[in-house]
Design an enzyme around this catalytic site. Structure first.
Site, PDB file in Angstrom:
ATOM      1  N   ASN A   8       0.877  -1.170   0.000  1.00 34.67           N
ATOM      2  CA  ASN A   8       0.000   0.000   0.000  1.00 34.67           C
ATOM      3  C   ASN A   8       0.919   1.225   0.000  1.00 34.67           C
ATOM      4  O   ASN A   8       1.469   1.590   1.038  1.00 34.67           O
ATOM      5  CB  ASN A   8      -0.873  -0.052   1.256  1.00 34.67           C
ATOM      6  CG  ASN A   8      -1.931   1.022   1.267  1.00 34.67           C
ATOM      7  OD1 ASN A   8      -1.912   1.935   0.445  1.00 34.67           O
ATOM      8  ND2 ASN A   8      -2.849   0.916   2.203  1.00 34.67           N
ATOM      9  N   ARG A  89      -2.185  -2.080  -3.793  1.00 35.15           N
ATOM     10  CA  ARG A  89      -3.457  -1.350  -3.662  1.00 35.15           C
ATOM     11  C   ARG A  89      -3.360  -0.068  -4.503  1.00 35.15           C
ATOM     12  O   ARG A  89      -2.390   0.688  -4.386  1.00 35.15           O
ATOM     13  CB  ARG A  89      -3.676  -0.982  -2.210  1.00 35.15           C
ATOM     14  CG  ARG A  89      -4.847  -0.078  -2.026  1.00 35.15           C
ATOM     15  CD  ARG A  89      -4.902   0.449  -0.612  1.00 35.15           C
ATOM     16  NE  ARG A  89      -6.055   1.314  -0.475  1.00 35.15           N
ATOM     17  CZ  ARG A  89      -6.057   2.427   0.230  1.00 35.15           C
ATOM     18  NH1 ARG A  89      -4.974   2.825   0.847  1.00 35.15           N
ATOM     19  NH2 ARG A  89      -7.134   3.155   0.321  1.00 35.15           N
ATOM     20  N   HIS A 178     -12.269   3.022  -0.857  1.00 35.17           N
ATOM     21  CA  HIS A 178     -12.309   2.069   0.262  1.00 35.17           C
ATOM     22  C   HIS A 178     -13.041   0.776  -0.135  1.00 35.17           C
ATOM     23  O   HIS A 178     -13.559   0.070   0.735  1.00 35.17           O
ATOM     24  CB  HIS A 178     -13.052   2.642   1.493  1.00 35.17           C
ATOM     25  CG  HIS A 178     -12.347   3.765   2.187  1.00 35.17           C
ATOM     26  ND1 HIS A 178     -13.039   4.771   2.812  1.00 35.17           N
ATOM     27  CD2 HIS A 178     -11.048   4.024   2.391  1.00 35.17           C
ATOM     28  CE1 HIS A 178     -12.190   5.624   3.368  1.00 35.17           C
ATOM     29  NE2 HIS A 178     -10.965   5.183   3.118  1.00 35.17           N
ATOM     30  N   ARG A 239     -10.887  16.348   5.573  1.00 40.40           N
ATOM     31  CA  ARG A 239     -11.674  16.636   4.367  1.00 40.40           C
ATOM     32  C   ARG A 239     -13.091  17.040   4.754  1.00 40.40           C
ATOM     33  O   ARG A 239     -13.664  16.497   5.696  1.00 40.40           O
ATOM     34  CB  ARG A 239     -11.739  15.413   3.454  1.00 40.40           C
ATOM     35  CG  ARG A 239     -10.405  15.040   2.874  1.00 40.40           C
ATOM     36  CD  ARG A 239     -10.520  13.800   2.001  1.00 40.40           C
ATOM     37  NE  ARG A 239      -9.347  12.980   2.188  1.00 40.40           N
ATOM     38  CZ  ARG A 239      -9.329  11.659   2.074  1.00 40.40           C
ATOM     39  NH1 ARG A 239     -10.411  10.993   1.751  1.00 40.40           N
ATOM     40  NH2 ARG A 239      -8.206  11.000   2.282  1.00 40.40           N
ATOM     41  N   GLU A 383      -7.639  -4.841   4.616  1.00 41.04           N
ATOM     42  CA  GLU A 383      -7.468  -4.618   3.179  1.00 41.04           C
ATOM     43  C   GLU A 383      -6.293  -5.423   2.624  1.00 41.04           C
ATOM     44  O   GLU A 383      -6.335  -5.904   1.495  1.00 41.04           O
ATOM     45  CB  GLU A 383      -7.260  -3.122   2.912  1.00 41.04           C
ATOM     46  CG  GLU A 383      -8.533  -2.332   3.191  1.00 41.04           C
ATOM     47  CD  GLU A 383      -8.314  -0.835   3.364  1.00 41.04           C
ATOM     48  OE1 GLU A 383      -7.730  -0.437   4.399  1.00 41.04           O
ATOM     49  OE2 GLU A 383      -8.716  -0.072   2.487  1.00 41.04           O
TER      50      GLU A 383
END
Ligand code: ADP
Length: 397
Positions: A8, A89, A178, A239, A383
Site C-alpha cells: 500500500n 493497492r 475504500h 476533508r 485490506e
C-alpha cells in the site's frame, strides 16, 4: 506454501504485509515513512519484535530495495525467490477496472493516467508497482483497486446532475473508494450473522481518517458516499465531505488567490473536517479529549461528524429500502465507542439499539441488543488480506 506481499504505497510512505499463502498467515509487516524526505524510517514487525532503521530513501524503488533487503537481513526470507506474488493497492481505477488485474505495462500507464482522479495516491501506487517490476520482474504482480467494488453502482447513483458533456468528455462521475474494505467487512458481517450475503441489506461504515459509507445490497455496492474523488460524502479528519458547490466561487470572490486548483484542493482536502472545525486536530482521540474538557469547537466538530454519519446512514437505509445490519470498521469505527453510540442512538427509530456493554468493550462481532431488529456490528477491516487473496486468485486463473 508461497509468500505473497501486499503493498500500500502512499506519496511518501510504503506499507507492506508478507503472507504465507494459502494459509493467510502474516509472517511480517512493516512501514517505510518519509520517502524522499531526509531521515526516512523503515519499521519491520515480525515474531513479536519491532526493528526500526533510519536511512535516507530517495524514492519508491529504493524503498522496495530496502524492504527486500530487510526481509533477508532479518532472516524472514532466505532468498527473493521465496516471494511468488505481490499485490498493490491502487486508489483510483476509474471506469477501466471492474476487478483486480495482473500487471502489464498498459495497466501501469492507466494507473498513472488516473492520477488525475487521485493525485495524492495513484502516482505513488504506480511508482511502487514499477519498483517491484524492476526488482522482481517474474513474480505474479496484481493490482487491487479501491474503486472496483463500487463498479456495480447503477447509473442513477454514479452520475451527477450536471450537463452530460462533463461525463462524456471527462468521465465526471462517482467512483467511490475504500472498496476492498467495504467488500471485506460486508462478507465478514454475513459470516457473523450466519446468513448468505445475497440475502442481506447492509450499510458499511469505514470510519478512519478517510470516511466512507456504502449501501451493500446482496453483496453488491449500490451506492457509496465518496465521489469523483475521496473528498465527497461525510465529514472526515481533514476533508470537508459534501458541500454546497457555490461555496467555492463565493470564497474565490472574496479571496481571489483561491482561484487555483491546487489551493482550493488544499482548503477542502487538508484544512477542513475535524481539523478545520476544531481548529486543533484531525485525530478523533484529540477531539474526544477536547470535548470532554469542555472545548466548544472540539465538541462541535464531534457533533457535526456524527450528524453527517447519521444522515448518510439514513439515506442508504432509504436507498436499500430497509437494512439488516450496520457495520462499523477502520480506526474510528473500530475504536471509538463514543462515535458508535452517538450515531446509533440517533437513529434508533429504524430499529437499531446498542448493547452498551458490548459497544464499550469494542470486540469484533454483534454489538446491538439481542432483540434489536437491525443488528450493529464491529468488523475490523483487513485490506491487505483482500490483496493477498486476489494475488492467489489471479495466479490460478
Ligand atoms: P486511515 O484512514 O489513515 O487508514 P485509520 O483507519 O487508522 O486511518 O483511522 C485513524 C483515526 O482513528 C484517527 O482519527 C484516530 O484518532 C482514530 N482512532 C484510533 N484509535 C482510536 C481510539 N482508541 N479512540 C478514538 N479514535 C481512535
Amino acid at each position: 506454501m508461497s509468500k505473497t506481499i501486499a503493498i500500500n504505497a502512499g506519496s511518501s510512505s510504503l506499507k507492506w504485509q508478507l503472507y504465507s499463502m494459502p494459509e493467510e498467515e502474516v509472517i511480517a509487516k512493516g512501514l517505510i515513512e518519509r520517502i524522499g524526505i531526509a531521515d526516512s524510517v523503515s519499521t519491520v514487525k515480525f515474531k513479536g519484535q519491532t526493528e526500526t532503521e533510519t536511512v535516507d530513501i530517495a524514492d519508491h524503488t529504493q524503498a522496495v530495495k530496502i524492504l527486500l533487503d530487510d526481509l533477508i537481513r532479518l532472516n524472514i526470507i532466505s532468498d527473493y525467490e521465496e516471494i511468488t506474488g505481490v499485490g498493490h493497492r491502487v486508489v483510483a481505477g476509474g471506469e477501466y477496472f471492474q476487478d483486480s488485474v495482473l500487471v502489464d505495462e498498459k495497466v501501469i500507464e492507466q494507473v498513472e493516467e488516473l492520477g488525475l482522479l487521485a493525485p495524492l495516491h495513484n502516482p505513488a501506487n504506480a511508482a511502487g508497482i514499477r519498483a517491484f517490476k524492476e526488482i522482481l520482474p517474474d513474480i505474479t504482480s496484481v493490482v487491487v483497486f479501491d474503486t472496483a467494488f463500487h463498479t456495480t453502482m447503477p447509473e442513477v447513483a454514479y452520475r451527477y446532475p450536471i450537463a452530460n458533456r462533463y461525463y462524456k468528455e471527462y468521465k465526471v462521475r462517482k467512483y467511490g473508494a475504500h472498496g476492498t474494505s467495504h467488500q471485506y467487512v460486508a462478507q465478514e458481517a454475513a459470516k457473523i450473522l450466519g446468513k448468505p450475503i445475497e440475502d442481506l441489506k447492509l450499510v458499511t461504515c469505514h470510519i478512519g481518517n478517510g470516511v466512507s459509507i456504502t449501501a451493500v445490497d446482496g453483496g453488491k455496492s449500490i451506492d457509496t458516499s465518496m465521489g469523483l474523488t475521496p473528498l465527497g460524502g461525510v465529514m472526515m479528519g481533514t476533508r470537508s465531505g459534501d458541500l454546497d458547490p457555490a461555496i467555492i466561487p463565493f470564497l474565490i470572490d472574496r479571496e481571489p488567490e483561491l482561484a487555483n486548483a491546487e489551493k482550493i484542493r488544499t482548503v477542502f482536502n487538508r484544512e477542513s473536517g475535524l481539523l478545520g472545525v476544531s481548529g486543533t486536530s484531525s485525530d478523533m482521540r484529540d477531539i474526544i479529549a477536547g470535548q470532554e474538557a469542555g472545548d466548544h469547537d472540539a465538541a462541535l466538530a464531534f457533533d457535526m461528524f456524527v450528524d453527517r454519519l447519521k444522515k448518510y446512514i439514513g439515506q442508504y437505509i432509504a436507498v436499500l429500502n430497509g437494512v439488516d445490519a450496520i457495520v462499523f470498521t477502520a480506526g474510528i469505527g473500530e475504536n471509538a465507542p463514543e462515535v458508535r453510540e452517538a450515531v446509533i442512538s440517533g437513529i434508533s427509530w429504524f430499529g437499531a439499539e446498542l448493547d452498551l456493554e458490548k459497544n464499550a468493550s469494542g470486540s469484533e462481532g454483534i454489538i446491538s441488543k439481542d432483540d434489536a431488529k437491525v443488528k450493529v456490528l464491529i468488523v475490523p477491516t483487513d485490506e491487505e488480506l483482500v490483496i493477498a487473496r486476489d494475488v492467489e486468485r489471479l495466479k490460478k486463473s
